[in-house]
Motif scaffolding. Sequence first.
Motif, PDB file in Angstrom:
ATOM      1  N   SER A 146       5.194   1.242   3.454  1.00 56.56           N
ATOM      2  CA  SER A 146       4.263   1.117   4.577  1.00 56.56           C
ATOM      3  C   SER A 146       4.751   1.790   5.850  1.00 56.56           C
ATOM      4  CB  SER A 146       4.011  -0.364   4.876  1.00 56.56           C
ATOM      5  OG  SER A 146       5.200  -0.978   5.369  1.00 56.56           O
ATOM      6  N   ASP A 202      -2.238  -2.759   2.623  1.00 53.58           N
ATOM      7  CA  ASP A 202      -3.260  -2.657   3.666  1.00 53.58           C
ATOM      8  C   ASP A 202      -2.971  -3.596   4.824  1.00 53.58           C
ATOM      9  OD1 ASP A 202      -4.419  -0.923   1.910  1.00 53.58           O
ATOM     10  OD2 ASP A 202      -6.205  -2.121   1.523  1.00 53.58           O
ATOM     11  N   ASN A 206      -2.292  -2.202   8.675  1.00 49.84           N
ATOM     12  CA  ASN A 206      -3.152  -2.678   9.761  1.00 49.84           C
ATOM     13  C   ASN A 206      -2.319  -3.377  10.836  1.00 49.84           C
ATOM     14  OD1 ASN A 206      -4.772  -5.289  10.820  1.00 49.84           O
ATOM     15  ND2 ASN A 206      -6.158  -3.547  10.615  1.00 49.84           N
TER      16      ASN A 206
END
Length: 397
Positions: A146, A202, A206
Amino acid sequence: MSGPLEGIKILDLTTVISGPSATMLLADQGADVIKIESMHRPDHARGAGNANQSITSVFLNNNRNKRALALDLKTPEGVEVFFKLAATADVVIQNFRPGVVDRLGIGEDALRSRYPGLIYVSISGFGDEGPLSHKPVYDPIIQAISGLTTVQAGSDTERPRLIRTIVPDKLTGIVAAQAISSALVQKLRTGEGQHVKLSMLDAVINFLWSSDMGSQTFVGREVEIARAATFIDLIYETTTDYISVSAMTNQQWQSLADAVGRPEWKEDDRFKTPALRDLNANERLEMTQAALKTESAAYWLERLEEYGVPCAPVLTRSAMINHPQVKTNEVLLETEHPVAGRIRQARPAAQFSARPFSTRQGAPKLGEHSLEVLSEIGLNEKEIEQLINNQVIACNE
């Protein structure tokens, strides 16, 4: 009173941290969460980490206020029992790898055709599709892919570093609980169910974007290698202990200069504005560290407080639980668990005035409520006994 979600039933097929932490948050807010585990391969968290009387702290701290059903979903009888339970539920949540629930016959499509008002929640590591979707995933893997580890390093050119707590797992749990609450609002207003999908990847991307992805925000003006704001963090050494100091505004910076006896800092062109202090952060923090290393932590905390500079002691875990602010907040509660004995846990952070938090049930034993749950959906003693004999369910009252 059991909380604002009293009357909501959730079937929880999740294991380890991300899903169980989400459902415990909802259970703490009053939902009736039924934790459904495999008789043969129960939640991995039951055997992970520090334990007392064979029940681990990880399991205790992610499964409070739930009831437990041990059910073999690899049998037709087990699937039939699950469908009967789903008929009484508002939410089903699972975090199997993509495709597993469909092979078991309990996927979203199978349930949706019979229960259109059901909220079905799927948590995955990477998502349903793509080159990584079917690979096993753990928290460090998500931290790595990430970009979180390079954020933690301080710069793209420095050695990547893991955050020493499982941020992706726990963050995904919080996001899942919030999404379920939103879906429940729609269901209560319209009667409509839906499929809520959430991946750990995700959730972390975010999460990072609000403060850590400025280098990638402006399309066509991306920064290939993001620099570190500073190679020094905001933990400072004193002659005794460590403290944290954060002077963000112009007034706080000027007050810090006065507090440490360096009034000339206020006139230094490198530090006149927040933008300049950010640009020259390494020099600023080196100077701050040099000044703070001359006295004790107690001295500086008192003096900085006097000058209105945000500061705090750096506490160990054992020191934190005895800090006066933590005690005043009453965030830590002690209860008696029937297996683990006396335990200390954190209450939910959000407090509801109309429906205060209570511990209705400590983390359950495997299959502790199997008989109770099955009786509630109309199975009689003979039917339950047959399921036990056929090893479809297990009981551990």
